[in-house]
Scaffold this motif. Structure first.
Motif, PDB file in Angstrom:
ATOM      1  N   LEU A 139      -0.214   6.657  17.189  1.00 45.39           N
ATOM      2  CA  LEU A 139      -1.526   6.864  16.573  1.00 45.39           C
ATOM      3  C   LEU A 139      -2.166   8.165  17.037  1.00 45.39           C
ATOM      4  CD1 LEU A 139      -3.783   3.710  16.513  1.00 45.39           C
ATOM      5  CD2 LEU A 139      -2.884   5.013  14.614  1.00 45.39           C
ATOM      6  N   ARG A 140      -2.010   8.434  18.324  1.00 40.88           N
ATOM      7  CA  ARG A 140      -2.591   9.673  18.860  1.00 40.88           C
ATOM      8  C   ARG A 140      -2.005  10.879  18.136  1.00 40.88           C
ATOM      9  NH1 ARG A 140      -1.253  10.093  24.785  1.00 40.88           N
ATOM     10  NH2 ARG A 140      -2.510  11.972  24.575  1.00 40.88           N
ATOM     11  N   LEU A 141      -0.725  10.813  17.806  1.00 42.40           N
ATOM     12  CA  LEU A 141      -0.092  11.950  17.123  1.00 42.40           C
ATOM     13  C   LEU A 141      -0.532  12.025  15.672  1.00 42.40           C
ATOM     14  CD1 LEU A 141       3.528  11.834  18.587  1.00 42.40           C
ATOM     15  CD2 LEU A 141       1.680  13.406  19.155  1.00 42.40           C
ATOM     16  N   LYS A 142      -0.708  10.865  15.030  1.00 37.92           N
ATOM     17  CA  LYS A 142      -1.117  10.878  13.641  1.00 37.92           C
ATOM     18  C   LYS A 142      -2.522  11.478  13.511  1.00 37.92           C
ATOM     19  CE  LYS A 142      -1.698   8.200   9.492  1.00 37.92           C
ATOM     20  NZ  LYS A 142      -1.699   6.886   8.853  1.00 37.92           N
ATOM     21  N   TYR A 143      -3.404  11.052  14.407  1.00 33.88           N
ATOM     22  CA  TYR A 143      -4.779  11.576  14.396  1.00 33.88           C
ATOM     23  C   TYR A 143      -4.940  12.543  15.560  1.00 33.88           C
ATOM     24  CZ  TYR A 143      -5.550   7.628  11.275  1.00 33.88           C
ATOM     25  OH  TYR A 143      -5.485   6.732  10.232  1.00 33.88           O
ATOM     26  N   ARG A 144      -4.077  13.543  15.614  1.00 33.46           N
ATOM     27  CA  ARG A 144      -4.069  14.415  16.780  1.00 33.46           C
ATOM     28  C   ARG A 144      -5.405  15.125  16.977  1.00 33.46           C
ATOM     29  NH1 ARG A 144      -1.335  14.288  21.452  1.00 33.46           N
ATOM     30  NH2 ARG A 144      -0.555  16.312  22.147  1.00 33.46           N
TER      31      ARG A 144
END
Length: 615
Positions: A139-144
């Motif tokens: 998730l952190r990477l998707k909503y970086r």
RNA sequence: GGGGGCGUGGCGAAGUUGGUUUAUCGCGCCGGCCUGUCAAGCCGGAGGUCGCGGGUUCAAUCCCCGUCGCUCCCGCCA
């Protein structure tokens, strides 16, 4: 204009450009009217008085909407949600003593709002923006962009910037020029797979993305630029890891008229400068030096964790007469037996020992033998019955104490070393022997130049083909390639390989001999590296260099264990960028222009993504 | 290419050695109350076919098989 600013969709900023950041206001500014721009970090509505924790990259400042504020202002405040981007005009006032927050730089003051303007609203968040996000990496990477708003990420990105800045400053001071090299180059595959870029103008031909600027930086030396560096992007189409991405950045360095020690001196100075300026930490230079062979024998790794000692011992001399057939047959077949003393681990259960054995097994060891040192100074358990007769000698030779656990691996030299080395690393972590505030650097030197590839029955370059053999081997290179040591070196720190380099070959004749040993014909060499070999015919200076990995360096400085933590927009371990969903399929039109046709593998057929999603 | 781990409301976790009941907790979200909080507090509420598919079973979120995704490691690679 003291700070950059922009225009929001929701409010014009002309009258509300910030005059201060959210990290700078203190009691010294009491009474000033200021404008702040930032994001709503937290909103606390007490019915009467309302508080907004306003955040920007510099810090958090408390904005207060008082009980007696005008109704429009109170209404605007009540509509605020997390992560709204807002502008606040207000008056700085010192807080009553009992309301001072000593944990915040701005905790002595607050800004009494006169006006609040919403510049941009925000949807409910997929995860909270906290000091350190608890959301899973996916998730952190998707909503970086949200993840990057957290102070912990902002600190790491700033650290990376500082490292880049001080690298440039230091190398500039030392007379290095920053020179860019192309990112579309000729494919000259060495170890790793190239990323290929099809050419539209030359259908059927490809550029490659550089695995490193290796050939160009050597040519820069031929060009007379003496001292070169570059923060270079490097691309390798291999499986990623926590400390490996498809694309990474190197502090690429090359120097003419130097020996290995000159390179070491520059890099030691660079590291000392970076740790001092970017981290405020002092590291000891010069770094210790270890030969490859010693590193393997003593620590079971060519990138040893040196924050603790726990060395491997040679157990072979203690085997004879034991009657333990496993060890004896390994020795008879030319292998080796290595031992490790796990201090105070005699209370380990079978389960704990078998977990250690698994670590050894991943590196190919067929087993992990063990014995415990008793309080009386004898050996018990495991394979001790074979060694009872020489117990005292074993304990003395290994320097073991009562209560220690002895762990032994017998195998071919490299397997025995790396397997027991893995056990050593695991124990070090398990026993808390690695001080996170310490940085233990070392140069690993005297690597073999060639390695035997048993599968393909040929010699190959251990590092790359342009590294100089050490002088004492020059006359008899071809006689025993496996014995040839290269003028090759790695910099390691806390168990990571931080840099790799060598003194290069600048003599075309010697280069030809090295190509010969790894089975590259004159014709193939000309085809692949012709431009470099040709350049070397025009007065090539002796030269050498090194390339510290920027991502790993910043990762270690930040105390992280994945380079994804110090890259603004990393890819996951499958090489996918979860934010923009690359790699993606392309339009048929693009393929047609390039003259490319996709051949689906049978295994691709239950296709997860539509082959024509066009994204 | 291979091995290990994980997948439960928006987020993070708990849980069931297969079963009575509405799947629990914290955060977030929505509504209300509240002059001093700074991880605010109090009251109320919405939100989940327990990754997906199949199997075993009277019964599966739980067991088995497959699959997808993420992750750690070996190979590979810096």
């Amino acid at each position: 204009m003291p700070y950059p600013c922009g225009h929001g969709r929701f409010g014009r900023m002309e009258q509300l450009k910030r005059t201060a950041t959210c990290g700078e206001l203190t009691a010294a500014r009491d009474g000033e009217t200021v404008v702040l721009n930032g994001w709503v970090h937290r909103f606390r509505d007490h019915g009467g008085v309302k508080f907004v924790g306003l955040r920007d990259r510099y810090g958090i400042t408390q904005v207060v909407v008082d009980e007696d504020a005008d109704e429009a202002l109170k209404a605007t405040a009540e509509g605020l949600k997390n992560e709204f981007c807002i502008a606040v005009r207000g008056t700085v006032r010192t807080r009553p003593p009992e309301m001072i927050n000593p944990d915040m730089v701005t905790g002595a003051i607050e800004v009494a709002a006169l006006e609040i303007r919403v510049l941009s609203t925000c949807e409910p968040l997929p995860f909270m923006i906290d000091e350190r996000s608890e959301a899973r990496d996916e998730l952190r990477l998707k909503y970086r962009y949200l993840d990057l708003r957290s102070f912990s990420m902002q600190r790491k990105i700033k650290l990376r910037h500082d490292v880049c800045y001080h690298t440039r400053e230091y190398l500039h001071e030392r007379g290095f020029y920053e020179i860019e090299t192309p990112t579309l180059i000729k494919s000259t595959p060495e170890g790793a797979r190239d990323f290929l870029v099809p050419s539209r103008l030359h259908r059927g031909r490809f550029y490659a993305l550089p695995q490193s600027p290796q050939l160009f930086k050597q040519i820069i030396m031929v060009s007379g630029f003496d001292r070169y560096f570059q923060l270079a992007h490097c691309y390798r189409d291999e499986d990623a890891r926590g400390d490996r991405q498809l694309e990474h950045t190197q502090i690429d360095i090359e120097m003419s008229f130097v020996s290995r020690d000159d390179v070491f001196e520059v890099v030691e100075g660079l590291m000392a400068r970076l740790f001092e300026r970017a981290l405020g930490a002092t590291i000891e230079i010069p770094f210790r030096r270890l030969s490859y062979e010693d590193a393997m024998n003593r620590y079971g790794s060519d990138k040893p964790e040196l924050r603790f000692e726990m060395p491997l011992h040679d157990f072979a001399p203690l085997v004879s007469g034991s009657g333990f057939a496993v060890f004896e047959s390994v020795l008879a077949s030319g292998g080796t037996v290595k031992a490790l003393v796990a201090g105070g681990c005699a209370d380990y259960s079978r389960k704990q020992i078998s977990e250690l054995e698994e670590s050894a097994a991943t590196y190919g060891a067929r087993g992990l033998a063990w014995m415990k040192v008793t309080a009386a100074g004898g050996l018990e358990g495991g394979i001790s019955k074979f060694f009872a007769a020489r117990a005292a000698e074993i304990i003395a030779t290994l320097g073991a104490q009562p209560g220690d656990l002895l762990l032994v691996v017998a195998d071919q030299w490299k397997t025995a070393c790396t397997a027991l080395g893995a056990v050593r690393s695991r124990l070090g972590r398990q026993l808390g022997l690695c001080d996170p505030a310490r940085f233990s650097f070392a140069w690993i030197v005297d690597f073999p130049l060639f390695e035997w590839n048993a599968e393909e029955q040929r010699w190959e370059a251990a590092h790359h083909m342009f590294s100089m053999p050490q002088e004492r081997f020059l006359e008899h290179l071809e006689d025993d390639p496996g014995a040839v040591k290269g003028n090759l070196y790695d910099l390691v720190c806390n168990g990571f390989e931080l840099a790799s380099g060598s003194i290069r070959i600048h003599d075309p004749e010697l280069q030809r001999r090295v190509f010969g040993i790894v089975g590259i014909s004159d014709e193939e060499a000309r085809r692949r590296f012709g431009f470099l070999l040709e350049a070397f015919q025009y007065g090539a200076p002796p030269h050498g260099g090194i390339a510290p990995g920027l991502d790993r360096l910043v990762m270690i400085m930040a105390g992280e264990s994945s380079i994804r933590e110090v890259i603004a927009f990393p890819k996951n371990t499958a090489g996918v960028s979860l934010m923009d969903d690359s790699p993606s399929h392309v339009d048929q039109k693009q393929l047609d222009e390039l003259g490319l046709q996709i051949v689906e593998r049978e295994s691709d057929y239950p296709a997860v993504r539509s082959p024509v999603d066009g994204s």
